[in-house]
Design a protein around this motif. Structure first.
Motif, PDB file in Angstrom:
ATOM      1  N   TRP A 169     -68.589  -4.478 -18.538  1.00  0.00           N
ATOM      2  CA  TRP A 169     -67.886  -3.335 -17.973  1.00  0.00           C
ATOM      3  C   TRP A 169     -66.403  -3.626 -18.030  1.00  0.00           C
ATOM      4  CZ3 TRP A 169     -65.549  -2.806 -12.853  1.00  0.00           C
ATOM      5  CH2 TRP A 169     -65.342  -1.486 -12.447  1.00  0.00           C
ATOM      6  N   GLY A 170     -65.618  -2.686 -18.440  1.00  0.00           N
ATOM      7  CA  GLY A 170     -64.177  -2.885 -18.496  1.00  0.00           C
ATOM      8  C   GLY A 170     -63.453  -1.634 -18.036  1.00  0.00           C
ATOM      9  N   ARG A 171     -62.337  -1.830 -17.375  1.00  0.00           N
ATOM     10  CA  ARG A 171     -61.545  -0.720 -16.869  1.00  0.00           C
ATOM     11  C   ARG A 171     -60.057  -1.047 -16.967  1.00  0.00           C
ATOM     12  NH1 ARG A 171     -65.599   1.533 -17.485  1.00  0.00           N
ATOM     13  NH2 ARG A 171     -66.741   2.909 -16.115  1.00  0.00           N
ATOM     14  N   ALA A 172     -59.297   0.016 -17.105  1.00  0.00           N
ATOM     15  CA  ALA A 172     -57.845  -0.087 -16.998  1.00  0.00           C
ATOM     16  C   ALA A 172     -57.503  -0.122 -15.515  1.00  0.00           C
ATOM     17  CB  ALA A 172     -57.177   1.109 -17.663  1.00  0.00           C
ATOM     18  N   ILE A 173     -56.539  -0.944 -15.162  1.00  0.00           N
ATOM     19  CA  ILE A 173     -56.000  -0.934 -13.810  1.00  0.00           C
ATOM     20  C   ILE A 173     -54.798   0.017 -13.841  1.00  0.00           C
ATOM     21  CG2 ILE A 173     -54.932  -2.271 -11.953  1.00  0.00           C
ATOM     22  CD1 ILE A 173     -56.378  -4.766 -13.127  1.00  0.00           C
ATOM     23  N   GLN A 174     -54.818   0.967 -12.948  1.00  0.00           N
ATOM     24  CA  GLN A 174     -53.780   1.987 -12.904  1.00  0.00           C
ATOM     25  C   GLN A 174     -53.044   1.877 -11.575  1.00  0.00           C
ATOM     26  OE1 GLN A 174     -55.566   5.798 -13.522  1.00  0.00           O
ATOM     27  NE2 GLN A 174     -53.643   6.783 -13.995  1.00  0.00           N
ATOM     28  N   ASP A 175     -51.717   1.933 -11.612  1.00  0.00           N
ATOM     29  CA  ASP A 175     -50.933   1.928 -10.382  1.00  0.00           C
ATOM     30  C   ASP A 175     -51.284   3.196  -9.602  1.00  0.00           C
ATOM     31  OD1 ASP A 175     -48.801   2.588  -8.531  1.00  0.00           O
ATOM     32  OD2 ASP A 175     -47.674   0.957  -9.452  1.00  0.00           O
TER      33      ASP A 175
ATOM     34  N   GLU B 135     -61.488   4.415 -16.855  1.00  0.00           N
ATOM     35  CA  GLU B 135     -61.928   4.060 -18.204  1.00  0.00           C
ATOM     36  C   GLU B 135     -60.729   3.940 -19.140  1.00  0.00           C
ATOM     37  OE1 GLU B 135     -65.254   5.979 -20.018  1.00  0.00           O
ATOM     38  OE2 GLU B 135     -66.048   6.564 -18.056  1.00  0.00           O
ATOM     39  N   TRP B 136     -60.841   2.995 -20.065  1.00  0.00           N
ATOM     40  CA  TRP B 136     -59.862   2.885 -21.134  1.00  0.00           C
ATOM     41  C   TRP B 136     -60.094   4.013 -22.126  1.00  0.00           C
ATOM     42  CZ3 TRP B 136     -55.726  -0.082 -21.143  1.00  0.00           C
ATOM     43  CH2 TRP B 136     -55.719  -1.268 -20.406  1.00  0.00           C
ATOM     44  N   THR B 137     -59.036   4.458 -22.786  1.00  0.00           N
ATOM     45  CA  THR B 137     -59.156   5.427 -23.869  1.00  0.00           C
ATOM     46  C   THR B 137     -58.470   4.850 -25.106  1.00  0.00           C
ATOM     47  OG1 THR B 137     -57.066   6.593 -23.478  1.00  0.00           O
ATOM     48  CG2 THR B 137     -59.003   7.324 -22.193  1.00  0.00           C
ATOM     49  N   VAL B 138     -58.791   5.389 -26.252  1.00  0.00           N
ATOM     50  CA  VAL B 138     -58.149   4.953 -27.496  1.00  0.00           C
ATOM     51  C   VAL B 138     -56.638   5.133 -27.398  1.00  0.00           C
ATOM     52  CG1 VAL B 138     -57.972   5.410 -29.969  1.00  0.00           C
ATOM     53  CG2 VAL B 138     -60.206   5.392 -28.871  1.00  0.00           C
ATOM     54  N   ASP B 139     -56.183   6.160 -26.703  1.00  0.00           N
ATOM     55  CA  ASP B 139     -54.745   6.406 -26.550  1.00  0.00           C
ATOM     56  C   ASP B 139     -54.033   5.297 -25.772  1.00  0.00           C
ATOM     57  OD1 ASP B 139     -55.025   8.785 -27.944  1.00  0.00           O
ATOM     58  OD2 ASP B 139     -55.161  10.012 -26.127  1.00  0.00           O
ATOM     59  N   ASP B 140     -54.776   4.486 -25.015  1.00  0.00           N
ATOM     60  CA  ASP B 140     -54.183   3.376 -24.263  1.00  0.00           C
ATOM     61  C   ASP B 140     -53.918   2.159 -25.146  1.00  0.00           C
ATOM     62  OD1 ASP B 140     -54.405   4.822 -21.837  1.00  0.00           O
ATOM     63  OD2 ASP B 140     -56.457   4.079 -21.529  1.00  0.00           O
ATOM     64  N   GLY B 141     -54.453   2.168 -26.361  1.00  0.00           N
ATOM     65  CA  GLY B 141     -54.353   1.016 -27.248  1.00  0.00           C
ATOM     66  C   GLY B 141     -52.941   0.490 -27.465  1.00  0.00           C
TER      67      GLY B 141
ATOM     68  N   GLU C 188     -49.276   4.880 -13.642  1.00  0.00           N
ATOM     69  CA  GLU C 188     -48.993   4.088 -14.842  1.00  0.00           C
ATOM     70  C   GLU C 188     -50.084   3.053 -15.083  1.00  0.00           C
ATOM     71  OE1 GLU C 188     -44.595   2.887 -15.360  1.00  0.00           O
ATOM     72  OE2 GLU C 188     -44.919   3.073 -13.188  1.00  0.00           O
ATOM     73  N   LEU C 189     -50.326   2.756 -16.350  1.00  0.00           N
ATOM     74  CA  LEU C 189     -51.202   1.636 -16.682  1.00  0.00           C
ATOM     75  C   LEU C 189     -50.571   0.363 -16.152  1.00  0.00           C
ATOM     76  CD1 LEU C 189     -52.274   2.432 -20.339  1.00  0.00           C
ATOM     77  CD2 LEU C 189     -53.761   2.239 -18.350  1.00  0.00           C
ATOM     78  N   ALA C 190     -51.386  -0.488 -15.532  1.00  0.00           N
ATOM     79  CA  ALA C 190     -50.864  -1.702 -14.923  1.00  0.00           C
ATOM     80  C   ALA C 190     -51.563  -2.963 -15.406  1.00  0.00           C
ATOM     81  CB  ALA C 190     -50.972  -1.612 -13.395  1.00  0.00           C
ATOM     82  N   GLY C 191     -52.782  -2.846 -15.926  1.00  0.00           N
ATOM     83  CA  GLY C 191     -53.485  -4.048 -16.336  1.00  0.00           C
ATOM     84  C   GLY C 191     -54.893  -3.769 -16.813  1.00  0.00           C
TER      85      GLY C 191
ATOM     86  N   GLU D 126     -46.422  -7.394 -16.438  1.00  0.00           N
ATOM     87  CA  GLU D 126     -45.346  -8.006 -15.659  1.00  0.00           C
ATOM     88  C   GLU D 126     -44.775  -7.132 -14.542  1.00  0.00           C
ATOM     89  OE1 GLU D 126     -41.718  -9.047 -14.146  1.00  0.00           O
ATOM     90  OE2 GLU D 126     -41.752  -7.512 -15.696  1.00  0.00           O
ATOM     91  N   PRO D 127     -44.450  -5.871 -14.772  1.00  0.00           N
ATOM     92  CA  PRO D 127     -43.815  -5.109 -13.683  1.00  0.00           C
ATOM     93  C   PRO D 127     -44.719  -4.843 -12.482  1.00  0.00           C
ATOM     94  CG  PRO D 127     -43.709  -3.881 -15.777  1.00  0.00           C
ATOM     95  CD  PRO D 127     -44.548  -5.103 -16.004  1.00  0.00           C
ATOM     96  N   PHE D 128     -46.006  -5.107 -12.610  1.00  0.00           N
ATOM     97  CA  PHE D 128     -46.955  -4.757 -11.553  1.00  0.00           C
ATOM     98  C   PHE D 128     -47.450  -5.968 -10.768  1.00  0.00           C
ATOM     99  CE2 PHE D 128     -47.012  -1.563 -14.842  1.00  0.00           C
ATOM    100  CZ  PHE D 128     -46.769  -0.410 -14.101  1.00  0.00           C
ATOM    101  N   ARG D 129     -46.985  -7.139 -11.107  1.00  0.00           N
ATOM    102  CA  ARG D 129     -47.437  -8.355 -10.419  1.00  0.00           C
ATOM    103  C   ARG D 129     -46.785  -8.476  -9.036  1.00  0.00           C
ATOM    104  NH1 ARG D 129     -46.318 -11.463 -15.913  1.00  0.00           N
ATOM    105  NH2 ARG D 129     -48.066 -10.579 -17.061  1.00  0.00           N
ATOM    106  N   GLY D 130     -47.519  -9.110  -8.134  1.00  0.00           N
ATOM    107  CA  GLY D 130     -46.975  -9.384  -6.810  1.00  0.00           C
ATOM    108  C   GLY D 130     -46.972  -8.192  -5.863  1.00  0.00           C
TER     109      GLY D 130
END
Length: 165
Positions: free
Chosen positions: A51-57, A4-10, A62-65, A84-88
């Protein structure tokens, strides 16, 4: 890998929106504010069809997308982006696969899952292909984004009964 996304991720989310690849391939607005991000989280909490979610490495935490899905008329539409750092690195494929499993469990009426990919986004086409999506020209769209018209190619996949994804 999805959480889940949090306000702190803003601040992280808003900071990513200036990335040229995000602006080239997504409809995200570079002018999104922290307040708009927070409002979107509130809206998501009350929506039955979104529905929405943060993608986490999964290795670093780390937050990734970002990944979002909506549901209407037996169709789940999935969209996502990676910073960018998480692509590929296969994170998009894993995130969409996890979303397909969630859709199967939570939106059992889903007959078809779709991805709408801007023409020329070879990386997203590869993700779609790896996960069994196929080109679906009948669902293609031409949309206006920031004053330009984009050709969006639809990729569809029948949700398999009894399968998690």
């Amino acid at each position: 890998m999805l959480r889940e996304w949090t306000v702190d991720d803003g601040p992280w989310y808003v900071a990513q929106l200036g990335d040229s690849q995000l602006q080239r391939f997504t409809t995200e607005s570079v002018t999104t504010t922290l307040r708009q991000f927070s409002q979107a989280l509130d809206d998501m909490d009350i929506a039955d069809d979104g529905w929405g979610r943060a993608i986490q490495d999964p290795d670093t935490g780390e937050l990734a997308g970002n990944l979002a899905a909506s549901f209407a008329d037996d169709v789940a539409k999935i969209s996502y982006w990676l910073a960018e750092p998480f692509r590929g690195r296969g994170l998009a494929t894993r995130a969409v696969s996890e979303a397909l499993s969630w859709i199967h469990r939570n939106w059992p009426g889903t007959q078809v899952a779709t991805l709408s990919i801007r023409e020329g986004n070879v990386a997203s086409e590869a993700v779609a292909s790896r996960l069994g999506f196929q080109r679906d020209p009948c669902r293609d769209e031409r949309i206006e984004v920031r004053g330009d018209f984009w050709n969006m190619q639809a990729w569809s996949r029948t949700q398999r009964a009894g399968a998690d994804n």
